[in-house]
Motif scaffolding. Structure first.
Motif, mmCIF file in Angstrom:
data_model
loop_
_atom_site.group_PDB
_atom_site.id
_atom_site.type_symbol
_atom_site.label_atom_id
_atom_site.label_comp_id
_atom_site.label_asym_id
_atom_site.label_seq_id
_atom_site.Cartn_x
_atom_site.Cartn_y
_atom_site.Cartn_z
ATOM 1 N N GLU A 127 0.707 -1.620 -0.228
ATOM 2 C CA GLU A 127 -0.205 0.330 -0.168
ATOM 3 C C GLU A 127 0.955 1.412 0.167
ATOM 4 O O GLU A 127 0.798 1.911 1.126
ATOM 5 C CB GLU A 127 -1.006 -0.065 1.014
ATOM 6 C CG GLU A 127 -1.912 -1.198 1.036
ATOM 7 C CD GLU A 127 -3.237 -1.251 0.802
ATOM 8 O OE1 GLU A 127 -3.433 -0.496 -0.154
ATOM 9 O OE2 GLU A 127 -3.801 -2.391 0.924
ATOM 10 N N ALA A 128 1.524 1.179 -1.496
ATOM 11 C CA ALA A 128 2.739 2.014 -0.977
ATOM 12 C C ALA A 128 2.022 3.276 -1.561
ATOM 13 O O ALA A 128 3.222 4.686 -2.112
ATOM 14 C CB ALA A 128 4.398 1.476 -1.425
ATOM 15 N N ASP A 129 1.401 3.526 -2.318
ATOM 16 C CA ASP A 129 1.015 4.854 -2.886
ATOM 17 C C ASP A 129 0.746 6.610 -2.387
ATOM 18 O O ASP A 129 1.797 6.676 -3.269
ATOM 19 C CB ASP A 129 -0.758 4.803 -3.219
ATOM 20 C CG ASP A 129 -0.475 2.906 -4.284
ATOM 21 O OD1 ASP A 129 -0.675 3.784 -5.256
ATOM 22 O OD2 ASP A 129 -1.339 1.981 -3.574
ATOM 23 N N GLY A 171 1.810 -1.398 -5.084
ATOM 24 C CA GLY A 171 0.628 0.087 -5.055
ATOM 25 C C GLY A 171 0.256 -0.346 -6.157
ATOM 26 O O GLY A 171 0.190 -1.493 -7.457
ATOM 27 N N VAL A 175 0.700 4.400 -10.071
ATOM 28 C CA VAL A 175 1.571 4.717 -9.355
ATOM 29 C C VAL A 175 2.334 5.280 -10.142
ATOM 30 O O VAL A 175 3.888 5.818 -10.714
ATOM 31 C CB VAL A 175 2.366 4.271 -8.197
ATOM 32 C CG1 VAL A 175 3.756 3.987 -7.560
ATOM 33 C CG2 VAL A 175 1.330 4.593 -6.939
#
Ligand SMILES: Nc1ncnc2c1ncn2[C@@H]1O[C@H](COP(=O)(O)OP(=O)(O)O)[C@@H](O)[C@H]1O
Ligand SMILES: [Mg+2]
Length: 709
Positions: A127-129, A171, A175
């Motif tokens: 969940e790196a957005d 993500g 992205v």
């Protein structure tokens, strides 16, 4: 058999897994919602550690849950890493959490790796957005500005350890669009890897194996392909379908032989036609499409064309741009054809479209089933004509709230926004009142504050209802660090609150603003939690006021990864929950756990329409029995339709005429006073024709209970 009782290991992602595990492999994973990124990362943790339990350390971090990139700055990832690596013995317990800077942590990791051959650390950052979006912002440093400060620092550690330390970020698709990001990526090990629909062989396994595990087989192999067509090769949809297929088959009486008859075409067809299955699949396909409205418009357009001209009809970008511009000018400016082809290619990656082979660029729907699941020609056309489309949402501190954990499994959000916490620290008196009811989440204010304060190195010192404020203030005067006194005065009356506020303002705001310009000077703050009815008189003390709010159609856009994406869905959510935090949290939770939005909202409404739940809501919202009996009679004047039409406006004149002694200024004054109180309890909504009305949940609750005679 219950849903999800045979969750399989991650299937058919061998190449992707290789990329994640290999030191030289990719560091970015992309893909739409629910296509299997998290499953892949979690499996990678196991595979990696099993390969060499003594020397391999894998760490999975959910950046969204840790609020990194939203409430916490991107550097926050180092703090999470520190805690995790200490726990795992990579970093010594003697390294202090507070003092350890980025370089100290990075050096410690490097030392551990160099202390023995074959040691590796793999960090899987899911969940790196928001993290990447935040890290992409330029930061002004002494020597100029830099972007991707945190990603670059992590990469430096990767290089100095020859990639024995490696991070993989996962993500959503968009992205990929950052230009800067592309530079970072190409300098280090290739573009990101796309996690899309499953490849055929893996998908077949995903259908056959769990069914075989409960003794079910197919009459003919083509049934499997049919299921894959219906589910668009998406692992999550395959699971939904197969769960229902198992339930369907098991409903039948087991033949005396003890074996199930094989699954037939009719069985598959029957499951495919179950309304619940169709709706679940349609809703989940829409998760991908609703990632952003530009995908949605383009999907609808391509789907319509395939309904008009045959399923394989291919559309060129220029045609699509023209049509899309007509529908949504802001989203598709006329000169944006190049941008449009990027969107279209992303949609290919997400498994929605295919690029038709040939010289000219052209795109078609990936499968006729996707088109069918989206709706009929008429439905698609009216969706295009009637929807207000939205540009993607940007971070807004006035709406963003941090997640404060999941007690009892339901994710709760802070009752206060990031902007409101900022206001507390920015207020000149440094004392702030938070008038809050149970329904607005008073029980969670302290936890939200603690999490927020933690990010700024502020100590939060709780002063419980029974504690002496004098003692707390005395003890606090001697402390050296910056800290916040959190004083719980719920249930106390206006005099007590005012008196406490007065003393606290003196305690915290005694120093003129200039005197603490020295960096590192410690500061005192105070936050007073009280009931809205008791807050009024404290205004004179100069203390700040921060008013918790219900969620709105607009603010709920800040909910990270909300499944209620479109304005219509958000409106339906607000209509059923009134935006009351607890109800919104329940709705989000239930939809995430696999129920349909419609069911969830319907269920909430039905529950609130029982007298017990209605009474509980009114009490939690802070209404007294006198308010309730007055307002119940008021609410009976209006039908639900009239309410929906905006007819239930509350003016002081009407209220006075309706209940209070019919004539005289007194009753008008009393009505004005009542409205002001209701406003303080946050039970009023702006009405569309100007004026105010009760929020929908409170309105329905009042209608549910009988008016007192
Ligand atoms: N390769 C796979 N094999 C089996 N199940 C999968 C696979 N990929 C995803 N799933 C299932 O699909 C659902 C969504 O997957 P998830 O990994 O949470 O997606 P994402 O992180 O991309 O949103 C989960 O229920 C998961 O169990
Ligand atoms: Mg995920």
């Amino acid at each position: 058999m219950s849903r999800g009782s045979f969750r399989l290991r991650c299937k058919g992602r061998a190449e992707e897994m290789q990329e994640v595990l290999s030191p030289k492999g990719t560091i970015f994973l992309f893909g739409g919602r629910q296509l299997g990124k998290s499953s892949l990362l979690r499996q990678a943790v196991e595979v990696f550690q099993k390969a060499d339990p003594d020397r391999h350390i894998a760490v999975y971090i959910d950046l969204l849950k840790a609020d990194i990139g939203h409430a916490e700055p991107p550097e926050g990832i180092w703090r999470v890493l520190l805690a995790e690596l200490k726990r795992r013995g990579v970093i010594g317990a003697n390294v202090s959490d507070r003092a350890a800077g980025v370089d100290v942590i990075a050096d410690a990791v490097q030392q551990w790796i160099e202390a023995g051959p074959g040691r590796r650390v793999l960090v899987l950052a899911d969940e790196a957005d928001a993290f990447l979006t935040a890290d992409a912002q330029a930061v002004y440093t002494g020597g100029g500005q830099s972007t991707f400060r945190t990603v670059k620092r992590l990469q430096r550690l990767m290089e100095t350890t020859n990639r024995s330390f490696k991070v993989v970020f996962a993500g959503l698709h968009q992205v990929q669009r950052f230009n800067h990001l592309t530079n970072v990526v190409t300098a280090h090990g290739g573009p990101g890897i796309l996690v899309g629909p499953l490849k055929p062989q893996a998908a077949v396994g995903l259908v056959e194996e769990p069914l075989a595990a409960v003794g079910l087989t197919f009459e003919t192999p083509d049934l499997v392909w049919h299921i894959l067509g219906v589910t668009n090769y998406q692992a999550n949809l395959v699971q939904i379908f197969c769960d229902h297929l198992v339930a369907y088959m098991q409903q039948r009486a087991m033949p005396t032989s003890g074996c199930h008859a094989p699954i037939t075409w009719d069985d598959v067809q029957a499951v495919a036609n179950l309304e619940r299955v169709r709706e679940l699949i349609a809703e989940r396909l829409r998760y991908t499409i609703n990632l952003e409205d530009r995908y949605r418009v383009l999907t609808l357009l391509v789907a319509l064309r395939s309904l008009e001209h045959g399923y394989a009809h291919a559309s060129r970008p220029s045609e699509l741009l023209e049509a899309a511009h007509e529908i949504w000018q802001e989203g598709f400016p006329l000169n944006s054809e190049r941008q449009l082809t990027i969107f279209l290619d992303e949609m290919v990656g997400l498994g929605l479209l295919i690029r038709v082979p040939g010289e000219e660029r052209a795109y078609a729907m990936r499968s006729p089933n996707v088109v069918n699941m989206l709706g009929t020609q008429n439905e698609l056309q009216s969706e295009l004509n009637d929807t207000e489309f939205d540009l993607p949402y940007d971070y807004n501190p006035r709406a963003a709230r941090r997640s404060i954990g999941s007690p009892g499994g339901v994710q709760r959000m802070s009752p206060l926004t990031e902007g409101q916490f900022g206001d507390m620290l920015g207020h000149p008196t440094r004392t702030t009142l938070v008038p809050c009811t149970r329904a607005l989440g008073d029980d969670h204010v302290e936890r939200g504050l603690r999490l927020y304060g933690g990010g700024y190195g502020l100590d939060i010192i709780g002063v419980a209802p029974g504690d002496s404020l004098t003692d707390a203030i005395t003890a606090n005067s001697r402390r050296k660090s910056s800290r916040v006194l959190f004083v719980d005065l719920r249930g106390r009356d206006a005099d007590e609150v005012r008196e406490a506020a007065e003393r606290l303002v003196k305690h915290t705001g005694g120093t003129p603003p200039d005197s603490d310009a020295a960096p590192g000077a410690s500061r005192r703050y105070a936050v007073v939690l009280c009931s809205p009815d008791a807050a009024g008189e404290a205004v004179e003390t100069g203390a700040g006021h921060v008013l918790p709010e219900r969620w709105t159609v607009d603010s709920v856009r800040a909910w990270p990864e909300s499944p209620f994406g479109s304005p219509q869905e958000r409106r339906a959510l607000m209509d059923s929950t009134g935006g009351w935090p607890g109800l919104v949290e329940t709705a989000m939770h239930n939809v995430r756990s696999g129920m349909r939005q419609k069911e969830v909202l319907q269920g909430l409404r039905e529950r609130l329409e029982t007298p017990d739940a209605a009474t509980a809501h009114l009490r939690a919202a802070g209404l007294t029995s006198a308010d309730v009996s007055l307002l119940t009679s008021w609410a009976q004047f209006y039908s639900d339709e009239e309410y929906a039409d905006g007819k239930a406006v509350m003016t002081p004149g009407d209220l006075a005429a309706a209940f209070l002694d019919k004539s005289g200024d007194d009753s008008l004054e009393a009505a004005e006073h009542l409205l002001k109180r209701l406003d303080g309890l946050a039970v009023l909504d702006p009405d569309k024709h100007g004026g105010v009305r009760l929020d929908p949940v409170t309105f329905r609750a009042l209608k549910t209970i009988e008016p007192a005679q």
